[in-house]
Design a protein around this motif. Structure first.
Motif, PDB file in Angstrom:
ATOM      1  N   MET A  33      -3.494   6.790   8.494  1.00  0.00           N
ATOM      2  CA  MET A  33      -3.769   7.922   9.166  1.00  0.00           C
ATOM      3  C   MET A  33      -2.857   8.385   9.828  1.00  0.00           C
ATOM      4  SD  MET A  33      -5.939   8.877   6.945  1.00  0.00           S
ATOM      5  CE  MET A  33      -6.837  10.420   7.419  1.00  0.00           C
ATOM      6  N   ASN A  34      -2.342   7.712  10.894  1.00  0.00           N
ATOM      7  CA  ASN A  34      -1.178   8.012  12.082  1.00  0.00           C
ATOM      8  C   ASN A  34      -0.342   8.412  11.509  1.00  0.00           C
ATOM      9  OD1 ASN A  34      -3.088   7.869  14.380  1.00  0.00           O
ATOM     10  ND2 ASN A  34      -2.301   5.736  14.403  1.00  0.00           N
ATOM     11  N   LYS A  41       1.181  15.387   6.594  1.00  0.00           N
ATOM     12  CA  LYS A  41       0.534  15.147   5.318  1.00  0.00           C
ATOM     13  C   LYS A  41      -0.867  14.989   5.463  1.00  0.00           C
ATOM     14  CE  LYS A  41       4.734  13.360   3.210  1.00  0.00           C
ATOM     15  NZ  LYS A  41       5.312  12.314   2.511  1.00  0.00           N
ATOM     16  N   MET A  42      -1.444  15.497   4.450  1.00  0.00           N
ATOM     17  CA  MET A  42      -2.962  14.892   4.253  1.00  0.00           C
ATOM     18  C   MET A  42      -3.161  13.765   3.298  1.00  0.00           C
ATOM     19  SD  MET A  42      -4.500  17.417   5.701  1.00  0.00           S
ATOM     20  CE  MET A  42      -6.251  17.098   4.992  1.00  0.00           C
ATOM     21  N   ALA A  43      -4.028  12.814   3.512  1.00  0.00           N
ATOM     22  CA  ALA A  43      -3.854  11.675   2.960  1.00  0.00           C
ATOM     23  C   ALA A  43      -4.648  11.631   1.629  1.00  0.00           C
ATOM     24  CB  ALA A  43      -4.891  10.749   3.662  1.00  0.00           C
ATOM     25  N   SER A  44      -5.412  12.357   1.387  1.00  0.00           N
ATOM     26  CA  SER A  44      -5.839  12.681   0.035  1.00  0.00           C
ATOM     27  C   SER A  44      -5.060  13.088  -0.790  1.00  0.00           C
ATOM     28  CB  SER A  44      -7.246  13.373  -0.026  1.00  0.00           C
ATOM     29  OG  SER A  44      -7.077  14.822   0.605  1.00  0.00           O
ATOM     30  N   ILE A  47      -2.485  10.626  -1.301  1.00  0.00           N
ATOM     31  CA  ILE A  47      -2.811   9.404  -2.527  1.00  0.00           C
ATOM     32  C   ILE A  47      -2.884   9.876  -3.994  1.00  0.00           C
ATOM     33  CG2 ILE A  47      -4.847   7.908  -3.100  1.00  0.00           C
ATOM     34  CD1 ILE A  47      -5.135   7.639  -0.002  1.00  0.00           C
ATOM     35  N   GLY A  48      -3.462  11.298  -4.145  1.00  0.00           N
ATOM     36  CA  GLY A  48      -3.448  11.825  -5.180  1.00  0.00           C
ATOM     37  C   GLY A  48      -2.349  12.106  -6.058  1.00  0.00           C
ATOM     38  N   THR A  49      -1.098  12.427  -5.418  1.00  0.00           N
ATOM     39  CA  THR A  49       0.211  12.366  -5.825  1.00  0.00           C
ATOM     40  C   THR A  49       0.557  11.097  -6.373  1.00  0.00           C
ATOM     41  OG1 THR A  49       0.744  14.115  -4.484  1.00  0.00           O
ATOM     42  CG2 THR A  49       2.561  13.172  -5.381  1.00  0.00           C
ATOM     43  N   TRP A  50       0.362   9.964  -5.422  1.00  0.00           N
ATOM     44  CA  TRP A  50       0.845   8.794  -5.891  1.00  0.00           C
ATOM     45  C   TRP A  50       0.211   8.293  -7.266  1.00  0.00           C
ATOM     46  CZ3 TRP A  50      -0.117   6.115  -0.626  1.00  0.00           C
ATOM     47  CH2 TRP A  50       0.765   6.537   0.251  1.00  0.00           C
ATOM     48  N   ILE A  51      -1.311   8.655  -7.389  1.00  0.00           N
ATOM     49  CA  ILE A  51      -1.987   8.252  -8.491  1.00  0.00           C
ATOM     50  C   ILE A  51      -1.216   9.142  -9.668  1.00  0.00           C
ATOM     51  CG2 ILE A  51      -4.185   8.447  -9.767  1.00  0.00           C
ATOM     52  CD1 ILE A  51      -5.507   7.772  -6.886  1.00  0.00           C
ATOM     53  N   LYS A  52      -1.017  10.231  -9.460  1.00  0.00           N
ATOM     54  CA  LYS A  52      -0.677  11.049 -10.675  1.00  0.00           C
ATOM     55  C   LYS A  52       0.982  10.332 -11.236  1.00  0.00           C
ATOM     56  CE  LYS A  52      -3.014  15.136  -9.349  1.00  0.00           C
ATOM     57  NZ  LYS A  52      -2.703  16.339  -8.323  1.00  0.00           N
ATOM     58  N   GLY A  53       1.487  10.063 -10.173  1.00  0.00           N
ATOM     59  CA  GLY A  53       2.979   9.508 -10.477  1.00  0.00           C
ATOM     60  C   GLY A  53       2.741   8.142 -11.179  1.00  0.00           C
ATOM     61  N   TYR A  54       1.795   7.465 -10.991  1.00  0.00           N
ATOM     62  CA  TYR A  54       1.335   6.063 -11.690  1.00  0.00           C
ATOM     63  C   TYR A  54       1.038   6.418 -12.929  1.00  0.00           C
ATOM     64  CZ  TYR A  54      -0.624   1.642 -12.693  1.00  0.00           C
ATOM     65  OH  TYR A  54      -1.284   0.249 -12.963  1.00  0.00           O
ATOM     66  N   ILE A  55       0.119   7.497 -13.249  1.00  0.00           N
ATOM     67  CA  ILE A  55      -0.256   7.501 -14.297  1.00  0.00           C
ATOM     68  C   ILE A  55       0.995   8.037 -15.329  1.00  0.00           C
ATOM     69  CG2 ILE A  55      -1.613   9.254 -16.028  1.00  0.00           C
ATOM     70  CD1 ILE A  55      -3.915   9.099 -13.566  1.00  0.00           C
TER      71      ILE A  55
END
Length: 64
Positions: A33-34, A41-44, A47-55
């Motif tokens: 978070m730091n 950036k906003m963590a959510s 993380i959503g961007t990372w998940i979409k990239g993974y998919i």
């Protein structure tokens, strides 16, 4: 007496079931978070961007 017509709860928008919850150690969460805060950036969102990239990557490798 003033009557409040609001039912409270979540604002309109995405459904509550659209969220994913994870459990991590408090120290890791604090550091993550730091870092997100320092980068503005906003963590959510990150993380959503990372998940979409993974998919996207997994779907690409499935097509081969």
């Amino acid at each position: 007496m003033h009557k409040n017509n609001s039912l409270g709860g979540r604002p309109p928008g995405r459904r509550k079931t659209a969220k994913i919850e994870i459990l991590i150690e408090p120290e890791i969460k604090f550091e993550f978070m730091n870092l997100m805060r320092k980068e503005g950036k906003m963590a959510s969102i990150e993380i959503g961007t990372w998940i979409k990239g993974y998919i996207k990557e997994m779907n690409k490798s499935d097509e081969k």
